[in-house]
Scaffold this active site. Structure first.
Site, short mmCIF file in Angstrom:
data_model
loop_
_atom_site.label_atom_id
_atom_site.label_comp_id
_atom_site.label_asym_id
_atom_site.label_seq_id
_atom_site.Cartn_x
_atom_site.Cartn_y
_atom_site.Cartn_z
N SER A 172 22.42 35.24 15.83
CA SER A 172 22.40 35.77 17.19
C SER A 172 21.60 34.84 18.12
O SER A 172 21.89 33.66 18.21
CB SER A 172 21.82 37.19 17.16
N ASP A 197 27.92 39.82 15.93
CA ASP A 197 26.51 39.45 15.82
C ASP A 197 26.07 39.29 14.36
O ASP A 197 26.18 40.23 13.56
CB ASP A 197 25.68 40.54 16.49
#
Length: 250
Positions: free
Chosen positions: A38, A148
């Site tokens: 991320s 993510d």
């Protein structure tokens, strides 16, 4: 000695990684390989490209609104929005073009597992690793749909552990500093998310030789307006542990 650096996800709190990179650099510590999920993947990629910590902080402040939710509505973290920023900042779309080897962790939402990439085209995978579920669309990569990386492995140590003599982890989501208090709905969602992945993070943390966990409890993952303060907390967390790090890496 081969040194690995693992950068967790954490939204806006991931900006603490920049301060940590600054502190490590002042100590003469430069990672030989970086792994990130991320926001940690984005910051790791910029550093691996050759940007200094100060340049990364300036880049973030120039190109982002003050709030991650606004970023979603403005298209910044849509596949096309963030892709334009990444393409501008890192012109060559290749892991192999980076100055430091990089592993980018994503989550395959069909297979239900973390998938780390370290070669081939780079840009789309950075977008995928930062695509917060529910706010941003998954990224199609081959036959995978990726979101993510923090969902399945928010501190991606496993993918680099075997090739490193020492691994330093930077985890920006520790909740032990403060108990829950009544706040907004986003704070509840964030806390529950990190509770859900706590066991996975704990296992990954156990693979690190040294774990940095800056005290960021007063900042949530959705607000970017405190960039300078978050950066400074990250920097101070390294300076506080300077002696221990020097001993570990001597």
């Amino acid at each position: 000695m081969q040194i690995g650096l693992v950068l967790s996800g954490g939204g806006a709190r991931g900006l603490a990684h920049i301060g940590i990179l600054k502190g490590l650099g002042e100590m003469g510590i430069r990672p030989d390989v970086i792994s990130g999920a991320s926001s940690g993947a984005l910051i790791g990629a910029l550093f691996a490209e050759g940007y200094t910590p100060e340049e990364i902080l300036d880049l973030v402040k120039q190109h982002t609104p003050s709030n991650v939710i606004l970023m979603a509505f403005n298209g910044f973290l849509s596949a096309s929005g963030l892709l334009r920023i990444v393409e501008s900042a890192i012109p060559k779309n290749s892991f192999e073009s980076l100055q430091i080897p990089l592993f980018v962790t994503t989550t395959d939402i069909n297979a239900g597992m973390a998938v780390a990439f370290s070669e081939g085209p780079l840009h789309q995978l950075l977008v995928a690793s930062s695509s917060i579920p529910g706010l941003f669309s998954p990224v199609k990569h081959g036959d995978r749909y990726l979101v993510d990386g923090g969902v399945a492995d928010n501190l991606p140590t496993h993918c680099i552990r075997q090739q490193c003599d020492r691994v330093i982890g930077s985890h920006v989501n520790r909740f032990g500093h403060a108990k829950y208090q009544e706040k907004g709905k986003l704070d509840i969602i964030e806390r529950c998310f990190h509770l859900a992945i706590a066991d996975t993070v704990s296992a990954s943390a156990g693979l690190c030789d040294f774990l940095l966990e800056p005290d960021l409890h007063r900042f949530n993952m959705f607000e970017l307006k405190y960039a300078d303060q978050i950066y400074e907390v990250g920097y101070k967390s390294v300076m506080k542990e300077k002696g221990k790090l020097e001993t570990l890496l001597s």
